[in-house]
Structures are given as C-alpha cells and as structure tokens.
Design a protein around this motif. Structure first.
Motif, PDB file in Angstrom:
ATOM      1  N   THR A  55      -1.428  -6.718  -2.380  1.00  0.00           N
ATOM      2  CA  THR A  55      -2.532  -6.766  -1.420  1.00  0.00           C
ATOM      3  C   THR A  55      -3.233  -5.411  -1.403  1.00  0.00           C
ATOM      4  OG1 THR A  55      -1.337  -5.955   0.535  1.00  0.00           O
ATOM      5  CG2 THR A  55      -1.146  -8.319   0.042  1.00  0.00           C
ATOM      6  N   LYS A  56      -4.470  -5.396  -0.874  1.00  0.00           N
ATOM      7  CA  LYS A  56      -5.223  -4.144  -0.814  1.00  0.00           C
ATOM      8  C   LYS A  56      -4.576  -3.144   0.149  1.00  0.00           C
ATOM      9  CE  LYS A  56      -9.797  -4.395  -0.826  1.00  0.00           C
ATOM     10  NZ  LYS A  56     -11.175  -4.841  -0.482  1.00  0.00           N
ATOM     11  N   THR A  57      -4.053  -3.641   1.276  1.00  0.00           N
ATOM     12  CA  THR A  57      -3.415  -2.751   2.250  1.00  0.00           C
ATOM     13  C   THR A  57      -2.187  -2.089   1.649  1.00  0.00           C
ATOM     14  OG1 THR A  57      -4.215  -4.112   4.089  1.00  0.00           O
ATOM     15  CG2 THR A  57      -2.384  -2.625   4.552  1.00  0.00           C
ATOM     16  N   LEU A  58      -1.382  -2.869   0.920  1.00  0.00           N
ATOM     17  CA  LEU A  58      -0.203  -2.303   0.274  1.00  0.00           C
ATOM     18  C   LEU A  58      -0.587  -1.378  -0.873  1.00  0.00           C
ATOM     19  CD1 LEU A  58       2.151  -5.423   0.260  1.00  0.00           C
ATOM     20  CD2 LEU A  58       2.521  -3.279   1.509  1.00  0.00           C
ATOM     21  N   ALA A  59      -1.692  -1.673  -1.558  1.00  0.00           N
ATOM     22  CA  ALA A  59      -2.154  -0.788  -2.629  1.00  0.00           C
ATOM     23  C   ALA A  59      -2.554   0.574  -2.063  1.00  0.00           C
ATOM     24  CB  ALA A  59      -3.314  -1.431  -3.379  1.00  0.00           C
ATOM     25  N   LYS A  60      -3.202   0.570  -0.889  1.00  0.00           N
ATOM     26  CA  LYS A  60      -3.541   1.830  -0.217  1.00  0.00           C
ATOM     27  C   LYS A  60      -2.274   2.609   0.122  1.00  0.00           C
ATOM     28  CE  LYS A  60      -6.887   3.165   1.946  1.00  0.00           C
ATOM     29  NZ  LYS A  60      -7.892   4.263   1.768  1.00  0.00           N
ATOM     30  N   ARG A  97       9.341  -2.351  -1.778  1.00  0.00           N
ATOM     31  CA  ARG A  97       8.290  -2.345  -0.756  1.00  0.00           C
ATOM     32  C   ARG A  97       8.903  -2.182   0.636  1.00  0.00           C
ATOM     33  NH1 ARG A  97       5.618  -6.588  -2.716  1.00  0.00           N
ATOM     34  NH2 ARG A  97       6.277  -8.161  -1.215  1.00  0.00           N
ATOM     35  N   GLU A  98       9.981  -2.907   0.894  1.00  0.00           N
ATOM     36  CA  GLU A  98      10.607  -2.850   2.213  1.00  0.00           C
ATOM     37  C   GLU A  98      11.160  -1.466   2.499  1.00  0.00           C
ATOM     38  OE1 GLU A  98      13.447  -5.999   2.086  1.00  0.00           O
ATOM     39  OE2 GLU A  98      11.961  -7.579   2.452  1.00  0.00           O
ATOM     40  N   GLU A  99      11.720  -0.820   1.485  1.00  0.00           N
ATOM     41  CA  GLU A  99      12.243   0.522   1.667  1.00  0.00           C
ATOM     42  C   GLU A  99      11.118   1.518   1.984  1.00  0.00           C
ATOM     43  OE1 GLU A  99      15.364   1.749   1.857  1.00  0.00           O
ATOM     44  OE2 GLU A  99      15.880  -0.385   1.934  1.00  0.00           O
ATOM     45  N   VAL A 100       9.997   1.371   1.297  1.00  0.00           N
ATOM     46  CA  VAL A 100       8.867   2.268   1.529  1.00  0.00           C
ATOM     47  C   VAL A 100       8.285   2.061   2.920  1.00  0.00           C
ATOM     48  CG1 VAL A 100       6.493   2.779   0.844  1.00  0.00           C
ATOM     49  CG2 VAL A 100       8.272   2.593  -0.897  1.00  0.00           C
ATOM     50  N   LEU A 101       8.138   0.812   3.339  1.00  0.00           N
ATOM     51  CA  LEU A 101       7.550   0.513   4.652  1.00  0.00           C
ATOM     52  C   LEU A 101       8.351   1.141   5.784  1.00  0.00           C
ATOM     53  CD1 LEU A 101       6.506  -3.244   4.267  1.00  0.00           C
ATOM     54  CD2 LEU A 101       5.024  -1.244   4.244  1.00  0.00           C
ATOM     55  N   LYS A 102       9.657   1.267   5.596  1.00  0.00           N
ATOM     56  CA  LYS A 102      10.495   1.859   6.637  1.00  0.00           C
ATOM     57  C   LYS A 102      10.205   3.345   6.824  1.00  0.00           C
ATOM     58  CE  LYS A 102      14.388  -1.303   5.813  1.00  0.00           C
ATOM     59  NZ  LYS A 102      15.775  -1.407   5.289  1.00  0.00           N
ATOM     60  N   VAL A 160       3.468   4.053  11.462  1.00  0.00           N
ATOM     61  CA  VAL A 160       2.505   2.974  11.667  1.00  0.00           C
ATOM     62  C   VAL A 160       1.068   3.493  11.686  1.00  0.00           C
ATOM     63  CG1 VAL A 160       2.558   3.052  14.206  1.00  0.00           C
ATOM     64  CG2 VAL A 160       2.057   0.884  13.035  1.00  0.00           C
ATOM     65  N   GLU A 161       0.871   4.749  12.141  1.00  0.00           N
ATOM     66  CA  GLU A 161      -0.491   5.288  12.206  1.00  0.00           C
ATOM     67  C   GLU A 161      -1.060   5.569  10.817  1.00  0.00           C
ATOM     68  OE1 GLU A 161       2.283   8.870  13.116  1.00  0.00           O
ATOM     69  OE2 GLU A 161       2.187   6.713  13.567  1.00  0.00           O
ATOM     70  N   ASP A 162      -0.209   5.556   9.781  1.00  0.00           N
ATOM     71  CA  ASP A 162      -0.683   5.797   8.418  1.00  0.00           C
ATOM     72  C   ASP A 162      -1.056   4.508   7.680  1.00  0.00           C
ATOM     73  OD1 ASP A 162      -0.340   8.479   8.763  1.00  0.00           O
ATOM     74  OD2 ASP A 162       1.576   8.602   7.698  1.00  0.00           O
ATOM     75  N   VAL A 163      -0.934   3.376   8.350  1.00  0.00           N
ATOM     76  CA  VAL A 163      -1.300   2.096   7.731  1.00  0.00           C
ATOM     77  C   VAL A 163      -2.820   1.949   7.756  1.00  0.00           C
ATOM     78  CG1 VAL A 163      -1.119  -0.431   7.884  1.00  0.00           C
ATOM     79  CG2 VAL A 163       0.884   1.010   8.333  1.00  0.00           C
ATOM     80  N   SER A 182      -4.928   1.970  18.424  1.00  0.00           N
ATOM     81  CA  SER A 182      -4.010   0.872  18.074  1.00  0.00           C
ATOM     82  C   SER A 182      -2.607   1.404  17.815  1.00  0.00           C
ATOM     83  CB  SER A 182      -4.527   0.126  16.842  1.00  0.00           C
ATOM     84  OG  SER A 182      -5.752  -0.513  17.114  1.00  0.00           O
ATOM     85  N   ALA A 183      -2.523   2.555  17.150  1.00  0.00           N
ATOM     86  CA  ALA A 183      -1.212   3.140  16.864  1.00  0.00           C
ATOM     87  C   ALA A 183      -0.485   3.488  18.164  1.00  0.00           C
ATOM     88  CB  ALA A 183      -1.375   4.381  15.998  1.00  0.00           C
ATOM     89  N   ALA A 184      -1.211   4.060  19.125  1.00  0.00           N
ATOM     90  CA  ALA A 184      -0.593   4.413  20.410  1.00  0.00           C
ATOM     91  C   ALA A 184      -0.098   3.160  21.133  1.00  0.00           C
ATOM     92  CB  ALA A 184      -1.598   5.173  21.265  1.00  0.00           C
ATOM     93  N   LYS A 185      -0.900   2.098  21.084  1.00  0.00           N
ATOM     94  CA  LYS A 185      -0.512   0.839  21.725  1.00  0.00           C
ATOM     95  C   LYS A 185       0.757   0.271  21.075  1.00  0.00           C
ATOM     96  CE  LYS A 185      -3.914  -1.989  22.375  1.00  0.00           C
ATOM     97  NZ  LYS A 185      -4.942  -3.040  22.118  1.00  0.00           N
TER      98      LYS A 185
END
Length: 420
Positions: free
Chosen positions: A143-148, A172-177, A181-184, A191-194
């Motif tokens: 996906t584009k989001t994961l490519a970023k 992918r799962e290891e990297v996501l951990k 969240v603010e870097d997505v 949104s990150a604060a929420k």
C-alpha cells in the motif's frame, strides 16, 4: 493481481542539489534557507545536529560559521529541473508513476512477474545516483501508506543500503511496533494526540483498531489509513494531477513597503506570475483577492487587509489580472504602515475553454489569446521575465532576496558550469 507500490524519496533534496555541482560540499554540512534568507528549510544529515528545521538564520549564523556549514538561498529553478530529471529516470523503471512532491514519487511495481523487486529497487536507487547524482531511499510495500513508512525506515537505517521491503507480513508487523503513531502518513498532530490519549502509541496499535471505531474516531480518512496499514490498498496512483481549485502568488518583501507605488508594482508583478500559472494549467478565474499586511514582529502599528475584485468574466489574461490587482490594492491602501507581505489568491478556478462568457464580451478573447501566447513564447525562449508589463517594475527594491543563491546551473545560459 496484488498491488505493489514503491516510494522513492531524494535525501535532503535541496542540499543534495547544491552538492551536485560543487564537489567541495561533499563532506561539508549544507543548509538551504527560505525566501528572503529567513529560516532553514532543508538540512543535510550532517547539519541536523547543529540546525533545527525552521530555525531563523539570524539565530544560527555563528553556529554555521563555527561548524563550517555551507548556507544557500533557495534555488527553485535548479531544484525543479533536477526533480524533472529524476522523474525521467523513474519512468524507465515503471510506466505508472505519481509525482507526489518535488522530491518524492510513487511507482507502481505491480505485474512485474517473478522479478526480484528488492533487487530491482536497488538498481533504481543506484541508477539515480549514477545518472543524476542524487542520493535516494526506496520503500516497497503493498500500500502507499506502508511504502511511505518503508521509505522512512530505509532512510533511518543505513545498514539497509537505501531500500526497505515491507511486503512480508511478519517483517511489517515488527516494523509497525517500532514506529510512533505520529509518524504514520496522514496522522496529524491533533489526531496523534487523540490516539495517544486512548493508548494508541504505535503504528501497530493503529493497525489493530477495529474499522468502525477508526472511522468514528478519525473519519473515513482514518479508516483508510488503518486498512492501508493492514496491507489493504485504498489509495491508487494519481497519474493525472487533479484540477487545481485555487491558485496563489504570495511573497514577503525584502524591505518594508511604505509607499503605494511600490505596493502597486509588487501586486502587478504577482499578477504576471498568476497569469502564467493559470495559463500553464489552462485555467481561468472570475475573481481574485488582493491582500497585504504588516509583520507581527515589527513594533509599529499593525494592519492586515484584503479586497476581492470580481472580473467582468473568467480570464487568465495577464493584463486583465493586473488591472484587477491594482484596483484592489488601491482600494485598501492606507498610509502610515510598514507592510511586510502581499499576495493574490484565487478560488473556484474553471477550465479556460469552459469559462462562462459575459452577455456582452468584456474583451476580445481571440486577441487576448494571441497576445498571451506570444508573451509566453518569448519568456519560454529567452527566460522568465524577459517580457513583462512595465507596471510590474524593473529594479523592484521590494522583491524577495536570494543573497546566497548558487548558480542556476541547468536553466540559465549565463550560469552554466564551466570546465577549464
């Protein structure tokens, strides 16, 4: 067929462009400043420990001198031309490409059969550096989001050699951990604060949110981000840029403007640029807004004003826009203030051929089209600004300063690099 996206991003793009034609900068930190040499807007990796992004230049002059940091004004002609060269090479590696920004592009790697895509991405990475001389990083994902996100990992992990492949779900799962969240991509500060208040700290936490809850919390945009982090593509390549809805030309003055004549000259010059932009995109406007204001950092009286001027009919004619801009600037002028910035803004743009016409023609469209075509042709051949209305000025003491700009090596004949 499963989708595979690659995001290629030029590292410290402005600084890398400056190094391209000056080998003496190869091992020297480089920063590039904003208009009027105001703030740092680009830093090579070796300059980042000393200079923060957006830091005003007057605060870091001594640091730059002490650390031998090379400082440049923005050189947009050079950067734009190098960007175009990069995308020419990208198109040799994929027929489908989305130019996302001046230094980032998405490529579609779907349908490449049994090709080793990680090796293919490394070939792209190496070819760009060999042919253009710009260092890059490549992220590969479904996906584009994961490519970023993969691109971000490649940039922060030198041991990956500039390429990160996140097609494997376990990896992918290891990297996501490990990703906050603010870097997505698409998650803003609010949104990150929420999310953090609800215990969603990492990208993995965000990917685990139930789809209905994500939609309720972050709207349909947030729901798409969750699906994309789960490996379900929701965003496709935009190979054709969407039609602009608005257009603006705004600049800070290099010196405060206190006289009406200078303000009229400035907005006239902006009208010339606005007309060029509109015609380049085959668009027209029915109204434009003129604004100017003082600086909040000045100690004198403050003023911020604007005026919307409606045109007789939609147009991209420079002379029509110029008259409207000057009328608007005169209408809101007031003496006794030191104005720091001005600009023109348009909204609700229409395609030139679809522009509604007045009951009684406001001007000769055919004559206007011929005149503007001739104007654009002269400036395209001999350089921007070669031919322009006298109202836009000649010396322009108010114009943006680029006191430390490098030569426009690739776009100006007088500034071509010389080899002796």
């Amino acid at each position: 067929m499963s989708r595979i996206f690659a995001l290629i991003d030029a590292n410290s793009f402005y600084g890398s462009c400056e190094r391209l034609f000056d080998p003496s900068l190869a091992k020297r930190p480089v920063i590039v400043l904003s208009n009027n040499d105001g703030c740092a807007v680009s830093r090579t990796s070796d300059a980042k420990p000393f200079v923060a992004m957006g830091q005003p230049y007057f605060q870091i002059k001594d640091v730059c001198r002490r650390e031998n940091i090379a400082v440049f004004s923005s050189n947009y002609s050079l950067y734009g031309d190098v960007s175009a060269r990069l995308n020419q090479v990208y198109r040799q590696f994929s027929p489908e490409i989305e130019v996302y920004s001046i230094d980032e592009s998405f490529l579609d790697f779907s349908g490449f059969g049994d090709r080793n895509l990680e090796a293919y991405a490394r070939e792209l990475h190496e070819t760009i550096f060999r042919w253009v001389g710009i260092p890059t990083c490549v992220g590969i994902a479904p996906t584009k989001t994961l490519a970023k996100l993969a691109n971000r990992v490649a940039k922060s992990s030198p041991d990956l050699g500039g390429v990160c492949d996140l097609r494997d779900q376990g990896k992918r799962e290891e990297v996501l951990k490990r990703v906050p969240v603010e870097d997505v991509w698409g998650i803003g500060r609010a949104s990150a604060a929420k999310l953090q208040r609800l215990g969603v700290i990492t990208a993995a936490d965000l990917a685990a949110l139930p789809s209905p809850f994500a939609r309720k919390l972050l709207s349909v945009v947030g729901e798409r981000i969750v699906h994309e982090l789960q490996g379900q593509p929701c965003l496709l390549l935009e190979q054709v840029a969407p039609q602009r809805k608005g257009c603006a030309v705004t600049r800070s003055f290099s010196a405060r403007v206190t006289e009406l004549d200078q303000m009229l000259e400035a907005v006239s010059a902006y009208a010339v640029q606005l007309g060029e932009k509109l015609r380049h995109h085959s668009l027209a406007t029915e109204a434009l807004t003129v604004f100017y204001h003082t600086s909040p950092f000045d100690t004198g009286p403050q003023r911020s004003v604007q005026k919307c001027v409606t045109l007789p009919e939609a147009s991209a004619d420079t002379l029509t826009l110029l008259r409207a801009a000057r009328d608007g600037a005169r209408a809101i002028w007031k003496e006794g203030y030191r104005y720091a910035k001005a600009g023109l803004v348009t909204m609700d743009l229409v395609r030139l051929e679809d522009a509604p016409r007045a009951l009684f023609d406001a001007y000769d469209r055919e004559a206007s089209a011929r005149l503007m075509m001739a104007l654009d042709a002269v400036n395209a051949k001999f350089g921007r600004g070669t031919l322009h209305p006298a109202a836009a000025g000649i010396k322009r003491p108010w114009s943006t300063q680029f006191n430390m700009r490098s030569p426009r090596y690739t776009t100006c004949l007088d500034e071509l690099p010389l080899v002796f």
